[in-house]
Write an enzyme that holds these catalytic residues in place. Structure first.
Site, PDB file in Angstrom:
ATOM      1  N   LYS A   1      10.625   3.327  21.174  1.00  0.00           N
ATOM      2  CA  LYS A   1       9.533   2.697  21.922  1.00  0.00           C
ATOM      3  C   LYS A   1      10.031   2.254  23.292  1.00  0.00           C
ATOM      4  CE  LYS A   1       7.465   1.039  17.648  1.00  0.00           C
ATOM      5  NZ  LYS A   1       7.202  -0.067  16.719  1.00  0.00           N
TER       6      LYS A   1
ATOM      7  N   GLU B   1      14.117   1.817  16.342  1.00  0.00           N
ATOM      8  CA  GLU B   1      14.066   1.128  15.046  1.00  0.00           C
ATOM      9  C   GLU B   1      13.725   2.131  13.953  1.00  0.00           C
ATOM     10  OE1 GLU B   1      10.989  -1.303  16.603  1.00  0.00           O
ATOM     11  OE2 GLU B   1       9.430  -0.356  15.398  1.00  0.00           O
TER      12      GLU B   1
ATOM     13  N   SER C   1      -1.530   6.660  15.555  1.00  0.00           N
ATOM     14  CA  SER C   1      -0.421   7.300  14.866  1.00  0.00           C
ATOM     15  C   SER C   1       0.730   7.469  15.859  1.00  0.00           C
ATOM     16  CB  SER C   1      -0.901   8.642  14.340  1.00  0.00           C
ATOM     17  OG  SER C   1       0.033   9.135  13.439  1.00  0.00           O
ATOM     18  N   LEU C   2       1.720   8.272  15.532  1.00  0.00           N
ATOM     19  CA  LEU C   2       2.829   8.514  16.457  1.00  0.00           C
ATOM     20  C   LEU C   2       2.977  10.007  16.683  1.00  0.00           C
ATOM     21  CD1 LEU C   2       5.563   6.145  14.973  1.00  0.00           C
ATOM     22  CD2 LEU C   2       4.462   5.885  17.186  1.00  0.00           C
TER      23      LEU C   2
ATOM     24  N   CYS D   1       6.052  22.165 -31.699  1.00  0.00           N
ATOM     25  CA  CYS D   1       7.337  21.793 -31.093  1.00  0.00           C
ATOM     26  C   CYS D   1       8.197  23.033 -30.843  1.00  0.00           C
ATOM     27  CB  CYS D   1       8.066  20.822 -32.018  1.00  0.00           C
ATOM     28  SG  CYS D   1       9.734  20.443 -31.443  1.00  0.00           S
TER      29      CYS D   1
ATOM     30  N   ASP E   1       8.936   4.621   5.523  1.00  0.00           N
ATOM     31  CA  ASP E   1       8.047   5.549   4.844  1.00  0.00           C
ATOM     32  C   ASP E   1       7.281   4.805   3.757  1.00  0.00           C
ATOM     33  OD1 ASP E   1       6.863   7.906   4.311  1.00  0.00           O
ATOM     34  OD2 ASP E   1       8.564   8.819   3.291  1.00  0.00           O
TER      35      ASP E   1
ATOM     36  N   TYR F   1       6.115  -4.174  12.511  1.00  0.00           N
ATOM     37  CA  TYR F   1       6.791  -3.637  13.689  1.00  0.00           C
ATOM     38  C   TYR F   1       5.933  -3.569  14.954  1.00  0.00           C
ATOM     39  CZ  TYR F   1       4.585   0.230  11.201  1.00  0.00           C
ATOM     40  OH  TYR F   1       3.699   0.994  10.513  1.00  0.00           O
TER      41      TYR F   1
ATOM     42  N   LYS G   1      11.912   4.262  11.044  1.00  0.00           N
ATOM     43  CA  LYS G   1      10.532   4.618  10.727  1.00  0.00           C
ATOM     44  C   LYS G   1      10.399   4.524   9.212  1.00  0.00           C
ATOM     45  CE  LYS G   1       7.042   8.184  11.501  1.00  0.00           C
ATOM     46  NZ  LYS G   1       6.476   8.109  10.181  1.00  0.00           N
TER      47      LYS G   1
ATOM     48  N   LYS H   1      11.806  12.537  13.747  1.00  0.00           N
ATOM     49  CA  LYS H   1      11.743  12.754  12.295  1.00  0.00           C
ATOM     50  C   LYS H   1      13.038  13.358  11.782  1.00  0.00           C
ATOM     51  CE  LYS H   1       8.012  13.200  10.249  1.00  0.00           C
ATOM     52  NZ  LYS H   1       7.102  12.470   9.398  1.00  0.00           N
TER      53      LYS H   1
ATOM     54  N   ASP I   1      16.615 -15.636 -10.733  1.00  0.00           N
ATOM     55  CA  ASP I   1      15.209 -15.506 -11.129  1.00  0.00           C
ATOM     56  C   ASP I   1      14.766 -16.709 -11.946  1.00  0.00           C
ATOM     57  OD1 ASP I   1      15.239 -13.146  -9.871  1.00  0.00           O
ATOM     58  OD2 ASP I   1      15.109 -11.887 -11.675  1.00  0.00           O
TER      59      ASP I   1
ATOM     60  N   GLU J   1      15.973 -19.759 -11.949  1.00  0.00           N
ATOM     61  CA  GLU J   1      15.855 -20.965 -11.114  1.00  0.00           C
ATOM     62  C   GLU J   1      14.545 -20.913 -10.319  1.00  0.00           C
ATOM     63  OE1 GLU J   1      20.376 -22.373 -10.046  1.00  0.00           O
ATOM     64  OE2 GLU J   1      19.577 -20.652  -8.980  1.00  0.00           O
TER      65      GLU J   1
ATOM     66  N   CYS K   1      13.741  16.451 -36.308  1.00  0.00           N
ATOM     67  CA  CYS K   1      13.718  17.487 -35.277  1.00  0.00           C
ATOM     68  C   CYS K   1      15.109  17.528 -34.622  1.00  0.00           C
ATOM     69  CB  CYS K   1      12.651  17.153 -34.240  1.00  0.00           C
ATOM     70  SG  CYS K   1      12.682  18.267 -32.833  1.00  0.00           S
TER      71      CYS K   1
ATOM     72  N   CYS L   1      11.357  22.610 -33.449  1.00  0.00           N
ATOM     73  CA  CYS L   1      11.285  22.646 -34.914  1.00  0.00           C
ATOM     74  C   CYS L   1       9.942  23.172 -35.401  1.00  0.00           C
ATOM     75  CB  CYS L   1      11.548  21.261 -35.487  1.00  0.00           C
ATOM     76  SG  CYS L   1      10.221  20.100 -35.137  1.00  0.00           S
TER      77      CYS L   1
ATOM     78  N   CYS M   1       6.428  15.472 -30.729  1.00  0.00           N
ATOM     79  CA  CYS M   1       6.834  16.013 -32.013  1.00  0.00           C
ATOM     80  C   CYS M   1       7.229  14.810 -32.847  1.00  0.00           C
ATOM     81  CB  CYS M   1       8.036  16.941 -31.820  1.00  0.00           C
ATOM     82  SG  CYS M   1       8.862  17.303 -33.360  1.00  0.00           S
TER      83      CYS M   1
HETATM   84  S1  IVH Z   1       4.659   2.005  15.654  1.00  0.00           S
HETATM   85  C1  IVH Z   1       0.974   1.970  18.295  1.00  0.00           C
HETATM   86  N1  IVH Z   1       6.868   1.672  14.280  1.00  0.00           N
HETATM   87  O1  IVH Z   1       4.498   5.791  11.029  1.00  0.00           O
HETATM   88  C2  IVH Z   1       2.131   1.775  17.376  1.00  0.00           C
HETATM   89  N2  IVH Z   1       5.113   2.941  13.269  1.00  0.00           N
HETATM   90  O2  IVH Z   1       3.742   8.529  11.530  1.00  0.00           O
HETATM   91  C3  IVH Z   1       2.222   2.814  16.314  1.00  0.00           C
HETATM   92  N3  IVH Z   1       5.619   3.709  10.985  1.00  0.00           N
HETATM   93  O3  IVH Z   1       1.144   5.128  11.793  1.00  0.00           O
HETATM   94  C4  IVH Z   1       3.079   2.540  15.181  1.00  0.00           C
HETATM   95  N4  IVH Z   1       7.643   2.824  10.859  1.00  0.00           N
HETATM   96  O4  IVH Z   1       2.319   3.723   9.873  1.00  0.00           O
HETATM   97  C5  IVH Z   1       5.628   2.219  14.286  1.00  0.00           C
HETATM   98  N5  IVH Z   1       8.878   1.258  13.180  1.00  0.00           N
HETATM   99  C6  IVH Z   1       7.660   1.793  13.186  1.00  0.00           C
HETATM  100  C7  IVH Z   1       7.145   2.528  12.080  1.00  0.00           C
HETATM  101  C8  IVH Z   1       5.858   3.089  12.171  1.00  0.00           C
HETATM  102  C9  IVH Z   1       6.709   3.520  10.224  1.00  0.00           C
HETATM  103  C10 IVH Z   1       4.434   4.468  10.549  1.00  0.00           C
HETATM  104  C11 IVH Z   1       3.105   3.933  11.017  1.00  0.00           C
HETATM  105  C12 IVH Z   1       2.517   5.061  11.862  1.00  0.00           C
HETATM  106  C13 IVH Z   1       3.180   6.245  11.246  1.00  0.00           C
HETATM  107  C14 IVH Z   1       3.146   7.445  12.156  1.00  0.00           C
END
Ligand code: IVH
Length: 719
Positions: free
Chosen positions: A336, A133, A102-103, A454, A137, A246, A135, A360, A53, A55, A477, A457, A472
């Site tokens: 995918k 790959e 979304s997925l 408290c 969070d 991604y 997912k 999931k 850090d 450096e 205490c 006490c 407190c």
């Molecule tokens: S692909 C059209 N890849 O999970 C492509 N999403 O629950 C859609 N997420 O909205 C997204 N890791 O925010 C993709 N390796 C990954 C991901 C990913 C996390 C999130 C993303 C998505 C949400 C859905």
């Protein structure tokens, strides 16, 4: 992006730049930028820091100074330009170039088998490659690069419109401010990904918050999304966010077409949804690899390609077993269809693409009933409400009590006794209550009354206007006295094994122990005949107490329980003095010159050392022979004997605890990696070591150590 030769050159360039301020300003500026970008990439993308850090800070300051002298040489993609001055006003709403979908979710092997069948129907072939790959969070984001430069970063919002958080995105050092996209003819590209926070960074951040009397953030996901919307970009920078990208949602090419290297892309085409795809970049896998090679933080190292759904399922199960090994929180895997042409053929619904699905992992959320709230007195007198819930199993542990942090949290969430509550336990993170399920109330729920006195006490509680906690303030205490001792002996402080919380309480009740220095003056006769204290355990305890006298100064400082002084601040303080008593003459201004010590912490430290009773404790510790000196003043872990070395532990370790061993490595300046790669120097193997050992053997560049060999390497560091 960086060849082995580049890496060597840049490392040497960094060292050279650190040594002298040589060369023409313009050249030096270019070189400094190059090594700082490289250091950011090593740290955030490779998880394998090259520079310490200090450096890094040294190089950064040099660049800043030079740019101040030559403002005409400042470019928008200079690392110094990540940092914005002042506060953001608010975040304008912007529309995404392509909606952020979304997925769809799957939860088990049957779901995945069904999904695979649908894919084969839609693609009209049985020959499908799946790319798998993690997912991540975190918080979804969308980035736009124009002519190779980052021009916009936006939150997901409702998927169609998001918030423009470009200034904050620029603080995230994993995200390149510019990349050699033009070299491949890419005029504009929109890249999707996730903002995440390292579990370790998150834990350290929360510890600091608690030390400061603030409530900790609930989980890494909330920390990431909350941080993105903070109005002060410098605070965003401090939080050390990371990112994983991604998905490429669209791109356009320059015209006329430039000359290409290896990768060829067709002109003016969108990747998704679109028609033609780049000639050689016709798969998801190749595209993310390519982006990775340009310096983007993609999941490239953690991607796998399979041809059969059975292999996908097997991998999902195997991966779930080691979900906690990744440095970030991962809540599943994403599968995918690899081939872009096939993806396009399959299309999307208005909600999700048909060519991708999330698998999931088992939820770490569950519902339970809030039965009661207890109020606990902490070491600093802060009163913490703790929810007692009906026992519930989450992610392998049974949860019965959950901290509610402070009164505001109870009010904000509108929690009531008798409520059905949603409880979450993310990874190694402490459990918390997400929300009450208000729709399930039947009218019998009761308000949670915060005490005015408290519980230990009975003195009246106080609350400072800027603080979240009721306190407190009675220094005698009894609970606070006990908590102080418990903190002092705890693992991260003086680490006196055999003197855990229960024994401290017992000794206190029996008047064997009444304050911290008392640990070194225990009347051992009083212990004789006490249940659970045979000769052997007394000898062990005596030895542990004796050993603690040799602990380094930072642990003593941390153990003293100074308000706002967490482990990191304790290290900073210890490093600034050669004897703890030097601090008696320091004023707040001097403390505030130290790294990351602000006025609030400085005042607290001055107050602590000014108090006669605290000086008395220090005097008694000195008389007992406890180490109060720091012979290595001014040295950082980066100067340690394992500086720059990387370690990974695998298999069942029988001679020591993994966390202890990792700490020793880090204390000596080494770092812990998340997986086996060419960057790994040492793999320490316990029993039943599996794929990591195989991989390391295959690589041939990793030093493989047994537990004994590791112990030898760090000789003398295990008590
Ligand atoms: S692909 C059209 N890849 O999970 C492509 N999403 O629950 C859609 N997420 O909205 C997204 N890791 O925010 C993709 N390796 C990954 C991901 C990913 C996390 C999130 C993303 C998505 C949400 C859905």
């Amino acid at each position: 992006m960086y060849t082995a030769q580049d890496e060597k050159r840049l490392y040497e360039q960094a060292k050279h730049l650190l040594k002298q301020n040589a060369g023409k300003a313009a050249d030096t500026i270019v070189q400094l930028r190059e090594v700082i970008n490289y250091a950011d990439w090593k740290y955030y993308v490779q998880n394998d820091p090259t520079l310490s850090d200090s450096e890094y800070d040294g190089l950064y300051k040099q660049l800043k100074n030079l740019e101040e002298k030559h403002p005409e040489l400042i470019t928008a993609d200079s690392p110094t330009q990540r940092v914005a001055k002042g506060l953001s006003e608010r975040f304008p709403t912007v529309s995404h170039l392509v909606p952020m979908l979304s997925l769809d979710n799957t939860y088990n092997a049957d779901d995945l088998t069904d999904w695979d069948r649908r894919c084969r129907e839609l693609a009209e072939t049985d020959d499908i490659e799946y790319c798998v790959e993690p997912k991540y969070d975190g918080a979804g984001i969308s980035l736009i690069y124009d002519d190779g430069a980052l021009t916009r970063g936006a939150t997901r919002g409702d998927g169609v419109m998001g918030e423009d958080v470009t200034t904050n995105i620029r603080q995230i050092r994993a995200i390149p401010l510019s990349a050699e996209l033009m070299k491949y003819g890419v005029k504009q590209i929109e890249i999707r990904g996730e903002i995440v926070i390292h579990k370790k960074v998150f834990d350290a951040f929360n510890k600091q918050r608690v030390a400061e009397g603030l409530s900790p953030l609930a989980n890494p996901r909330n920390a990431a999304s909350g941080t993105l919307r903070i109005l002060d970009p410098s605070e965003v920078r401090k939080r050390g966010l990371n990112s994983i990208l991604y998905h490429v949602s669209s791109y356009t090419m320059t015209s006329p077409r430039p000359s290409f290297d290896k990768l060829t892309m067709t002109e003016e085409r969108e990747v998704l949804p679109g028609s033609e795809h780049p000639k050689e970049l016709d798969t998801h896998y190749d595209t993310l690899k390519w982006l990775y090679s340009l310096g983007f933080p993609t999941p490239a190292p953690d991607m796998k390609v399979f041809k059969h759904v059975d292999d996908v399922i097997r991998y999902c199960h195997e991966f779930e077993g080691r979900r906690d090994d990744l440095p970030f929180e991962v809540d599943g895997l994403v599968i995918k269809v690899n081939d872009f042409a096939m993806q396009e053929k399959m299309g999307s619904t208005s909600h999700h693409p048909r060519w991708a699905v999330a698998y999931k992992f088992k939820a770490r959320q569950a519902t339970s009933k809030l039965v009661d709230v207890e109020f606990q007195v902490g070491r600093t007198g802060a009163i913490t409400p703790v929810a007692k819930i009906e026992p519930v199993h989450i992610g392998g542990v049974t949860v019965t009590s959950v901290s509610l942090f402070n009164e505001d949290v109870i009010r904000e969430k509108d929690l009531r006794i008798g409520d059905t509550v949603l409880v979450e336990r993310a990874g190694d993170v402490i459990p918390y209550i997400v929300k009450p399920l208000a729709e399930l109330r039947d009218g019998t729920e009761m308000e949670i009354k915060f005490p005015t006195h408290c519980p230990a006490c009975e003195s009246q509680l106080e609350r400072q206007p800027e603080e979240a906690a009721w306190r407190c303030i009675n220094i005698n205490c009894p609970v606070q006295l006990v908590e102080h001792i418990i903190h002092y002996v705890s693992k991260d402080a003086m680490d006196i094994r055999g003197l855990g919380a229960a024994n401290v309480q017992k000794f206190y009740d029996l008047e064997i122990l009444k304050d911290i220095p008392g640990i070194y003056r225990i009347d051992w006769n009083k212990l004789k005949g006490l249940e659970g204290f045979g000769e052997k355990s007394i000898t062990n305890l005596q030895q542990a107490i004796e050993q603690s006298k040799k602990q380094p100064l930072n642990r003593v400082i941390f153990g003293l329980g100074i308000r706002f002084v967490g482990e990191t601040t304790a290290k900073t303080l210890a490093n600034a003095a050669s004897d703890i008593r030097e601090f008696y003459t320091w004023d707040a201004g001097r403390f505030a010159t130290l790294e990351d010590i602000g006025p609030k912490v400085a005042t607290s430290v001055v107050d602590f050392f000014a108090r006669e009773e605290n000086r008395d404790v220090i005097k008694k510790l000195d008389e007992a022979g406890v180490n109060l000196l720091n012979e290595h003043k001014g040295q950082t872990a980066a100067d340690g004997e394992l500086a720059g070395k990387t370690f990974l532990f695998t298999g069942t370790l029988s001679h020591f605890k993994r966390s202890d061993a990792e700490k020793i490595v880090e204390d000596k300046g080494g770092s812990i990696l998340g997986g086996v790669s060419a960057k790994l120097n040492y793999l320490v193997v316990g029993e039943d070591a599996g794929s990591k050992l195989e991989k390391a053997k295959k690589l041939g560049t990793v030093n493989i150590l047994t537990e004994q060999e590791f112990l030898k390497l760090v000789e003398g560091d295990f008590a």
